[in-house]
Enzyme design. Structure first.
Site, PDB file in Angstrom:
ATOM      1  CG  ASN A  45      -5.031   5.300   1.395  1.00  9.73           C
ATOM      2  OD1 ASN A  45      -5.576   5.679   1.090  1.00  9.73           O
ATOM      3  ND2 ASN A  45      -4.468   4.553   2.432  1.00  9.73           N
ATOM      4  CB  CYS A  61      -5.652   8.225   3.877  1.00 12.44           C
ATOM      5  SG  CYS A  61      -5.832   7.955   5.502  1.00 12.44           S
ATOM      6  CG  ASN A  83      -1.598   0.966   0.608  1.00 14.50           C
ATOM      7  OD1 ASN A  83      -1.163   1.962   1.596  1.00 14.50           O
ATOM      8  ND2 ASN A  83      -3.003   0.729   0.590  1.00 14.50           N
TER       9      ASN A  83
END
Length: 300
Positions: free
Chosen positions: A125, A128, A98
């Site tokens: 990612n 978030c 990730n």
């Protein structure tokens, strides 16, 4: 039963991985679960430099789940490559790294570094809700999401999974945008933004004020979004959000996910992933599915 699944050209032995940020980079859980039993291990987010994360308190319990605002604390790509990849390579499982960042350049720097490392897939990612810069801006704007996907793909040697935020008006817009940018797969959903106030202290439960809500309470929302995305794009989906049993995982597969990630449930039952693998296999035997692919998206 043939438990194998193919995600963007990478064959997993079964459709179960772990959600980033809930499993460390594998070493933290290896005393509780045989990592070689998992289709893949998805690592905690890794940035180009070490991140300290958010101030504490970072975690709070909620009804049917939890909230976190850890802020992607991580040791940075140098230590990750030196320590975590060699550890994971000792196990018979695929490695998904990730990747997090605060700018397009941050993401590309990590992806370029990983191009020469022995890892199988990258999960980017862009979703978030606990980082004030970077991720969430890309994750809520379709044009920005397409651009960051396209930028990352120029450096990536491994298939790229774009992790989508549920904190948008239309999740299919985001999925179509990253598909247009060249994403090889998508994973969804990340946590939903929430808030908790301690009425006795008259203060926020998290220092960050807001945090990402995860756990069983969000599962119906996640299943709905996976179903919508499965009917909007032509790339594989890794479904997640509140999975704590094999039946939960199967719901996502029937809705259109080719694989699933187990997150918050790891904190309650560290061996839950292995139980879910066995449960999916038992379900396939009971209902005479020869392959996992035969189950994917069959509920219309």
């Amino acid at each position: 039963m043939d438990m194998r699944v193919n995600i963007a050209g990478v064959e997993w032995k079964n459709p179960v991985t772990v959600a980033s940020g809930t499993f460390g980079s594998g070493a933290e859980f290896c005393d509780f679960v045989d990592l070689s039993k998992l289709g893949a291990v998805t690592t905690k987010g890794v940035a180009n430099i070490p991140w300290e994360g958010n101030p504490t308190p970072r975690v709070a319990e909620t009804y049917g789940g939890m909230m976190n605002a850890v802020g992607l604390q991580n040791p940075g790509i140098d230590l990750f490559c030196e320590r975590d990849i060699p550890f994971l390579r000792q196990h018979d499982t695929k490695i998904i790294v990730n990747v997090c960042g605060r700018s397009k350049e941050d993401y590309c720097e990590v992806v370029e570094r990983l191009a020469s490392e022995d890892v199988d897939m990258l999960e980017i990612n862009i979703s978030c809700p606990n980082v004030k810069e970077g991720g969430i801006a890309f994750g809520q704007n379709p044009k920005a999401a397409e651009e960051i996907t396209s930028a990352v793909k120029k450096y990536a040697k491994q298939p790229v999974i774009m992790k989508l935020s549920p904190n948008v008006t239309d999740i299919t817009e985001m999925a179509k945008a990253v598909e247009a940018g060249g994403a090889d797969a998508v994973s969804l959903i990340n946590t939903l933004t929430g808030m908790k106030i301690d009425v006795h202290r008259r203060a926020f439960a998290l220092a960050n004020k807001t945090g990402g809500v995860s756990g069983p309470a969000i599962k119906p929302i996640a299943v709905r979004m996976v179903y919508q995305v499965a009917n909007a794009v032509n790339i594989p989906i890794i479904g997640m959000g509140g999975i704590s049993t094999a039946e939960d995982a199967i719901e996502f597969i029937l809705a259109g996910a080719s694989a699933v990630s187990v997150g918050t449930a790891n904190f309650i039952n560290p061996g839950v992933t292995a139980e879910i693998v066995d449960g999916i296999e038992a379900y396939m035997k009971k209902y005479q599915f020869e392959t996992v692919k035969d189950m994917v998206g069959i509920v219309k």
